[in-house]
Design a protein around this motif. Structure first.
Motif, short mmCIF file in Angstrom:
data_model
loop_
_atom_site.label_atom_id
_atom_site.label_comp_id
_atom_site.label_asym_id
_atom_site.label_seq_id
_atom_site.Cartn_x
_atom_site.Cartn_y
_atom_site.Cartn_z
N VAL A 257 -20.48 30.35 3.29
CA VAL A 257 -21.25 29.14 3.63
C VAL A 257 -20.83 28.71 5.02
O VAL A 257 -19.63 28.56 5.29
CB VAL A 257 -20.96 28.01 2.62
CG1 VAL A 257 -21.68 26.72 3.05
CG2 VAL A 257 -21.39 28.40 1.21
N ILE A 258 -21.80 28.48 5.91
CA ILE A 258 -21.44 27.98 7.24
C ILE A 258 -21.95 26.56 7.47
O ILE A 258 -21.63 25.96 8.49
CB ILE A 258 -21.91 28.92 8.37
CG1 ILE A 258 -23.38 29.29 8.21
CG2 ILE A 258 -21.06 30.17 8.40
CD1 ILE A 258 -23.90 30.13 9.37
N ASP A 259 -22.70 26.02 6.54
CA ASP A 259 -23.04 24.60 6.56
C ASP A 259 -23.65 24.21 5.22
O ASP A 259 -24.65 24.79 4.81
CB ASP A 259 -24.02 24.27 7.69
CG ASP A 259 -23.98 22.79 8.09
OD1 ASP A 259 -23.45 21.98 7.30
OD2 ASP A 259 -24.47 22.45 9.17
N GLY A 343 -15.37 32.76 12.14
CA GLY A 343 -15.10 33.24 10.78
C GLY A 343 -14.72 32.13 9.83
O GLY A 343 -14.04 32.37 8.83
N ASN A 344 -15.16 30.91 10.13
CA ASN A 344 -14.82 29.76 9.28
C ASN A 344 -15.80 29.64 8.11
O ASN A 344 -16.99 29.90 8.25
CB ASN A 344 -14.88 28.46 10.08
CG ASN A 344 -13.81 28.40 11.14
OD1 ASN A 344 -12.78 29.07 11.04
ND2 ASN A 344 -14.04 27.61 12.18
N GLY A 345 -15.29 29.20 6.99
CA GLY A 345 -16.13 28.78 5.89
C GLY A 345 -16.27 27.27 5.92
O GLY A 345 -15.32 26.57 6.30
N GLU A 346 -17.43 26.76 5.56
CA GLU A 346 -17.68 25.31 5.65
C GLU A 346 -17.49 24.66 4.29
O GLU A 346 -17.83 25.23 3.25
CB GLU A 346 -19.09 25.07 6.17
CG GLU A 346 -19.42 23.61 6.44
CD GLU A 346 -18.70 23.06 7.67
OE1 GLU A 346 -18.80 21.85 7.89
OE2 GLU A 346 -18.03 23.84 8.39
N ARG A 347 -16.98 23.43 4.32
CA ARG A 347 -16.83 22.65 3.10
C ARG A 347 -17.62 21.35 3.23
O ARG A 347 -18.11 21.01 4.29
CB ARG A 347 -15.36 22.33 2.84
CG ARG A 347 -14.50 23.57 2.62
CD ARG A 347 -13.06 23.19 2.31
NE ARG A 347 -12.23 24.36 2.08
CZ ARG A 347 -10.94 24.31 1.77
NH1 ARG A 347 -10.33 23.13 1.65
NH2 ARG A 347 -10.26 25.43 1.58
N LEU A 348 -17.71 20.62 2.12
CA LEU A 348 -18.35 19.31 2.16
C LEU A 348 -17.51 18.36 3.00
O LEU A 348 -16.28 18.44 3.00
CB LEU A 348 -18.50 18.76 0.74
CG LEU A 348 -19.47 19.53 -0.17
CD1 LEU A 348 -19.32 19.06 -1.60
CD2 LEU A 348 -20.91 19.36 0.29
N ILE A 349 -18.19 17.44 3.67
CA ILE A 349 -17.48 16.45 4.48
C ILE A 349 -17.31 15.17 3.67
O ILE A 349 -17.79 15.05 2.54
CB ILE A 349 -18.26 16.17 5.79
CG1 ILE A 349 -19.65 15.59 5.48
CG2 ILE A 349 -18.36 17.43 6.63
CD1 ILE A 349 -20.39 15.11 6.72
N ASP A 350 -16.66 14.19 4.25
CA ASP A 350 -16.47 12.90 3.59
C ASP A 350 -17.83 12.24 3.36
O ASP A 350 -18.69 12.22 4.25
CB ASP A 350 -15.60 12.00 4.46
CG ASP A 350 -15.13 10.76 3.71
OD1 ASP A 350 -16.00 9.92 3.38
OD2 ASP A 350 -13.93 10.64 3.47
N GLY A 351 -18.02 11.70 2.17
CA GLY A 351 -19.30 11.06 1.83
C GLY A 351 -19.65 9.90 2.73
O GLY A 351 -20.83 9.54 2.86
N ALA A 352 -18.67 9.31 3.39
CA ALA A 352 -18.95 8.19 4.30
C ALA A 352 -19.77 8.65 5.50
O ALA A 352 -20.38 7.82 6.19
CB ALA A 352 -17.64 7.56 4.77
N ASP A 353 -19.79 9.94 5.75
CA ASP A 353 -20.52 10.49 6.89
C ASP A 353 -21.83 11.14 6.48
O ASP A 353 -22.41 11.94 7.22
CB ASP A 353 -19.66 11.51 7.63
CG ASP A 353 -18.42 10.87 8.24
OD1 ASP A 353 -18.54 9.76 8.78
OD2 ASP A 353 -17.34 11.48 8.16
N VAL A 354 -22.31 10.79 5.28
CA VAL A 354 -23.54 11.37 4.75
C VAL A 354 -24.55 10.25 4.50
O VAL A 354 -24.18 9.15 4.07
CB VAL A 354 -23.25 12.13 3.43
CG1 VAL A 354 -24.54 12.66 2.81
CG2 VAL A 354 -22.28 13.28 3.68
#
Length: 390
Positions: A257-259, A343-354
C-alpha cells in the motif's frame, strides 16, 4: 391492491409498496437515495449529489451521468422490487446510445455489455458496431487501463453466458492480454499494460480485474484465471486496514500500500462485497469476515467514529480524505511516487488530519443494489437499524 375483473374475479395487482417490500431495507435505502439523484429531463441519474447544503444539489456531467446510469441499471437487474415509473429497458436504450456521441472511456462500453446481459435487453446496433471496432483492434488494447479491460472482459463473458454468441470469440484474447500484461509477480494487478504509470494501481484496478478473472475462469473452465483472482483477493484481505478500510493506492510491483486515502465508502459497501461474493463462492478463507468488517466501517467503525450515511436523504458520504486534499491530487501523487521510490509502505494517519467528502454519486448506490440485491445471508448488514431494519 385488489381490483375486480369483468368476469367477477378479484385480481391482485402488486402495488409499489408491495414490490418494495420484497427488498431488504438496505436495498430500499439505496433505491430511495437514487430518487434524489434522478434527472427527469434526461432520464438518467446524476454525476454528483452534493451534500454541502447548496440549493441545487444535483450536478450533471453527461458522459459520467450515462456511465453511472448503466451502473445503476446493472444493480437494478438484481433487485426484486423496482419502484414504479422506472422502465429499465427504455432508460438503458436512451442512455446507451449516447456512448457513441459522448467522450466516454472504453470501460463504459464494457458496462453496456454487462448491463444489457443482466437485463436481457438488446444492445442497439450503433453501439454494437463501436464495440466490435474496439474489440477487433488488438493494437488499440495497448492503451487500455485496468478498468477498460476488466469491464470489457466481464461484459463479453456476461453476454456469452446470456447466449449472445457473437461475443464469445473475444473472451480468450482479452483474457490472454490480461494475463500477459496486467499480472504481476506480487499477485496484485498492474493498472496499465505498459509505461511507468502501470505499477501504480488502485483498489478499483484490483476489483475490476479480479471480477473479470473470476467470471472468465468459471465460464471458460480456466483454472489459471481463478487462481489469479484468488491470489489478488488473498493479498487485498492481508492489506485491509485495522478497521476494515480498503486502501486506495498500491504499488503492484512491490505489493505494498502506498496510500490508504481516499478511503471510499463505495469500496466498503459495494465494490469489495461484489468481489468478495465471488471469493466466497470459490472458498477464499476470510472473505466473508473481510466483507463484514469493511461494511461496518460505513456504520461508524472508522477513524472518525462517524457513520458514512445520510439517513434523512437515503444517501451516503463519498469518502474520508486527508485534510487539504479535497480539491487537489498533487500531494497524493507526490506521496505515492516517494513511497514507491523509497520502498515505504503507507499506514493510516491520525484521524485529526482526516475529513469527509460531502457528496454522493449515483453509481455508488448502484453497487449496493448489485452486491446486496440477492443476498439474504447477511441480515446484520442488509437489515441493520441504520436502514430501518429490525
Amino acid at each position: 391492491m385488489i381490483i375486480s375483473s369483468n368476469l367477477g374475479v378479484k385480481l391482485v395487482v402488486p402495488t409499489a409498496e408491495s414490490k418494495l417490500s420484497q427488498n431488504s431495507p438496505l436495498v430500499n435505502y439505496a433505491l430511495n437515495g437514487l430518487e434524489r439523484c434522478w434527472l427527469p429531463e434526461h432520464r438518467r441519474w446524476s454525476h454528483i449529489y452534493h451534500l454541502d447544503g447548496r440549493s441545487s444539489p444535483n450536478e450533471s456531467v453527461p458522459n459520467s451521468d450515462v456511465f453511472y446510469t448503466l451502473n445503476v441499471l446493472l444493480g437494478m437487474s438484481r433487485v426484486a422490487g423496482i419502484p414504479s415509473g422506472i422502465d429499465l429497458p427504455e432508460i438503458f436504450r436512451r442512455n446507451v446510445l449516447l456512448l457513441t456521441t459522448l467522450p466516454v472511456r472504453k470501460y463504459a462500453f464494457g458496462m453496456a455489455l454487462w448491463t444489457a446481459a443482466e437485463l436481457g435487453t438488446p444492445i442497439p446496433e450503433p453501439v454494437k458496431s463501436e464495440l466490435r471496432a474496439i474489440l477487433v483492434d488488438e493494437s488499440g488494447w495497448r492503451c487500455f487501463r485496468a478498468q477498460d479491460l476488466g469491464m470489457l472482459l466481464t461484459g463479453v463473458v456476461a453476454q456469452a453466458r446470456a447466449g449472445e454468441n457473437e461475443w464469445v470469440r473475444y473472451a480468450k484474447p482479452l483474457y490472454r492480454f490480461l494475463k500477459e500484461r496486467f499480472q504481476s509477480e506480487t499477485g496484485l494487478f498492474f493498472d496499465a499494460p505498459f509505461g511507468l504509470r502501470r505499477r501504480f494501481s488502485s483498489f478499483a484496478t484490483q476489483t475490476y480485474l479480479s471480477i473479470a478473472c473470476y467470471q472468465y475462469g468459471e465460464f471458460a473452465g480456466d483454472a489459471s484465471a481463478l487462481v489469479m483472482a484468488d491470489t489478488c483477493v488473498r493479498n487485498l484481505i492481508a492489506l485491509q486496514g485495522p478497521q476494515g478500510e480498503w486502501p486506495w493506492f498500491f504499488d503492484a510491483q512491490s505489493g505494498r500500500v502506498i496510500d490508504f486515502y481516499e478511503v471510499y465508502s463505495v469500496h466498503q459497501y459495494g465494490m469489495a462485497p461484489a468481489l468478495l461474493e465471488w471469493a466466497e463462492r470459490f472458498g477464499r478463507r476470510g472473505s466473508r469476515d473481510a466483507l463484514v468488517k469493511g461494511f461496518n466501517w460505513v456504520f461508524g467503525d472508522n477513524q472518525l467514529g462517524r457513520a458514512m450515511l445520510v439517513p434523512e436523504l437515503n444517501l451516503t458520504l463519498r469518502s474520508q480524505v486527508r485534510k487539504g486534499e479535497l480539491t487537489t491530487k498533487a500531494p497524493r501523487v507526490l506521496r505515492a511516487l516517494k513511497n514507491a521510490w523509497l520502498g515505504n509502505g503507507e499506514r493510516l494517519i491520525d484521524g485529526a488530519d482526516v475529513e469527509v467528502r460531502l457528496e454522493c454519486r449515483s453509481y455508488e448506490l448502484g453497487w449496493i443494489l448489485w452486491s446486496f440485491g440477492r443476498r439474504t445471508d447477511l441480515q446484520e448488514l442488509t437489515h441493520n437499524c441504520a436502514f430501518g431494519g429490525a
